[in-house]
Motif scaffolding. Structure first.
Motif, PDB file in Angstrom:
ATOM      1  N   GLY A 209      12.550  62.434  22.251  1.00  0.00           N
ATOM      2  CA  GLY A 209      12.537  63.748  21.624  1.00  0.00           C
ATOM      3  C   GLY A 209      13.686  63.997  20.674  1.00  0.00           C
ATOM      4  N   ARG A 210      14.737  63.180  20.773  1.00  0.00           N
ATOM      5  CA  ARG A 210      15.865  63.339  19.844  1.00  0.00           C
ATOM      6  C   ARG A 210      16.562  62.012  19.574  1.00  0.00           C
TER       7      ARG A 210
ATOM      8  N   ARG B  36      14.409  66.172  15.099  1.00  0.00           N
ATOM      9  CA  ARG B  36      13.142  66.377  15.795  1.00  0.00           C
ATOM     10  C   ARG B  36      12.193  65.206  15.556  1.00  0.00           C
ATOM     11  N   THR B  37      11.422  64.883  16.595  1.00  0.00           N
ATOM     12  CA  THR B  37      10.398  63.847  16.523  1.00  0.00           C
ATOM     13  C   THR B  37       9.094  64.441  17.047  1.00  0.00           C
TER      14      THR B  37
ATOM     15  N   SER C 100       9.471  65.857  20.635  1.00  0.00           N
ATOM     16  CA  SER C 100      10.535  66.816  20.961  1.00  0.00           C
ATOM     17  C   SER C 100      10.030  67.997  21.764  1.00  0.00           C
TER      18      SER C 100
ATOM     19  N   GLY D  29      11.948  71.229  21.837  1.00  0.00           N
ATOM     20  CA  GLY D  29      13.345  70.987  21.503  1.00  0.00           C
ATOM     21  C   GLY D  29      13.583  70.874  20.008  1.00  0.00           C
TER      22      GLY D  29
ATOM     23  N   GLY E 264      15.593  68.442  18.759  1.00  0.00           N
ATOM     24  CA  GLY E 264      15.917  67.065  18.418  1.00  0.00           C
ATOM     25  C   GLY E 264      17.392  66.788  18.233  1.00  0.00           C
TER      26      GLY E 264
END
Length: 497
Positions: free
Chosen positions: A101-102, A125-126, A129, A132, A134
């Motif tokens: 996620g990061r 961010r992905t 994430s 979140g 990221g």
């Protein structure tokens, strides 16, 4: 950069010889994307010892180009950045799809320490994430940087941290903090959760491809096994089980609490990974919960061995479609029940300066642990003072740690009798290289973080030096080997970072 990864400034400009073995598994395993740049990045700390071990130039890592590159603010020629997908159990509950996620993997380099993957944690961010942003914050990046090197200094298998970079970009957690990126290094970042992901989705082709990749790269001996009727996947499970058991035994012996042993935080290589709400024990409390978010105490210090086995059982379930025979999987997991107690007892005997096993050793170990728990004795200080006593100082500094001195005196007589057969000089030498003088206590990390927020990184540098050589005396830093202040018990660490 040469074949052993000896880099120069100019070579960063033209590109490093990246390899992309994990990416070769195919797009089902990851999403390719670029890190999200941070404005005006700056260097916080470089791990010179690790750089030397890898054959990297510390001059190169100090350049503006390297700082920008390892913050994700400057493209790195030849890198193929990606975030991997995995699933997992979090606090004992199936959480479904998770993923990096990061964290963004840059690729793999052939280094003086062998093939190593480089990953940027906090680089934006992905697709994994979830809610979140990221990002990582300076606080958590410094904790991971120092924590992973503290474990390395203690001889415990771990991912490593090459450098920390920062930016004044704001990141909101419980309060607004500044952004940071830690460059992590490991032979592989594959987790139990990677296998759980494909098994849960019944993507058995991908599951087999992943298992074959791990076996061929990291466990080739599994192909030649005679056990389990030559079943390489059962042999893999057994190897991971034994590595994990040995690692957790080392955690317990040194008083390390991981804090969030979810299956997605368990390394397939038996490495300590994902330094979030970790802690080294101050007062010895077997039921200590270091993670403020762990309201049920699932990951308390004394529960870590059983949780590790539970996580391995989840891995076994994930691998079962490849293993085939349930009996093979259960037999592979059974090795945990032998390896963990054997490894822990060996570690505890070494802490007592006993190189070989004798009848009564287990009772000697268990009785001193009960006394430590009863009087809430500082774990690290006790073992170091005991080491110094065996090396020739008086027993009083050890005895003074206990409220119940009669109970300690009784134990001390039994211990002295046991030492007579071991050889005192040999015992002292073993103890002084087994029982550290310095561990990364929470309050030491907190003080370093407070200074770092003011852009003074001198305490981070000082702690890095201490945790990389924790068995040395370092007389100029005696204050960092003392008892924690009262306020240390009020530090709250959680999953937020």
């Amino acid at each position: 950069m040469t074949e052993t990864a000896e880099a120069t400034v100019d070579q960063l400009e033209v590109g490093l010889p990246w390899q992309h073995n994990f990416a070769g598994l195919g797009p089902a395993f990851y999403t390719e994307l670029q890190p999200t740049p941070l404005p005006a990045p700056y260097a916080v700390c470089v791990n010179r010892l690790l750089a030397e071990e890898l054959g990297l130039s510390t001059d190169m890592l100090a350049t503006t180009a390297a700082v920008e590159a390892f913050t994700g603010s400057r493209p790195i020629e030849g890198a193929r950045s990606l975030a991997s997908v995995y699933s997992g159990h979090q606090f004992g509950v199936w959480a479904g799809q998770l993923g990096d996620g990061r964290a963004i993997l840059l690729g793999e380099l052939q280094t003086a320490a062998g093939p190593q993957e480089f990953q940027l944690k906090g680089s934006g961010r992905t697709p994994y994430s979830r809610m979140g942003d990221g990002r990582a914050v300076l606080r958590s990046s410094i904790r991971e940087f120092l924590g992973s090197e503290a474990m390395q200094g203690l001889g415990i298998p771990t991912t490593r941290a090459l450098m920390v970079t920062g930016s004044d970009a704001p990141v909101r957690r419980e309060e607004v903090e500044s952004a940071s990126v830690v460059t992590r290094v490991a032979p592989s970042f594959i987790r139990f959760g990677h296998f759980e992901h494909f098994s849960a989705r019944e993507q058995y082709g991908e599951l087999r491809k992943l298992a074959d990749y791990v076996i061929d790269r990291f466990y080739p001996e599994c192909r030649a096994t005679a056990k389990f009727a030559g079943n390489a996947y059962a042999a893999l499970l057994e190897q991971v089980t034994e590595r994990t058991a040995a690692m957790v035994a080392q955690w317990q012996a040194v008083g390390f609490c991981h804090g969030v042993m979810n299956t997605d935080n368990m390394s397939i290589l038996g490495l300590t990974i994902d330094y979030g709400p970790f802690q080294f024990l101050d007062a010895f409390d077997p039921g200590h919960i270091c993670n403020h978010s762990d309201e049920q105490g699932r990951y308390a210090y004394n529960k870590q061995p059983n949780v590790a086995y539970w996580n391995l059982f989840c891995l076994g379930q994930a691998l079962l479609p490849l293993i085939g025979e349930q009996e093979h999987a259960l037999a592979a997991l059974e090795s945990y029940k032998t390896v963990f107690p054997r490894e822990l007892e060996a570690r505890m005997r070494a802490k007592l300066g006993l190189p070989d096993a004798q009848p009564g050793d287990r009772e000697l170990i268990e009785s001193i642990l009960k006394l430590l728990a009863q009087d809430k004795v500082d774990y690290t200080i006790f073992w170091r003072r005991l080491s110094q006593y065996v090396a020739g100082t008086t027993v009083e500094p050890v005895r003074d740690l206990f409220l119940d001195r009669e109970a300690f005196d009784f134990w001390g007589k039994l211990y002295s009798q046991r030492l007579e057969g071991a050889g005192r000089a040999e015992a002292a030498a073993l103890m002084l290289k087994t029982n550290p003088k310095y561990v990364l206590r929470n309050h030491l990390g907190e003080l370093a973080i407070r200074q770092a927020k003011l852009k003074d990184y001198s305490e981070v540098e000082a702690l890095l030096m201490l945790v990389q050589s924790p068995f040395d005396e370092h007389p100029a830093h005696e204050d960092k080997a003392g008892f924690p202040p009262d306020w240390a018990s009020h530090i709250e660490i959680s999953c937020s970072s």
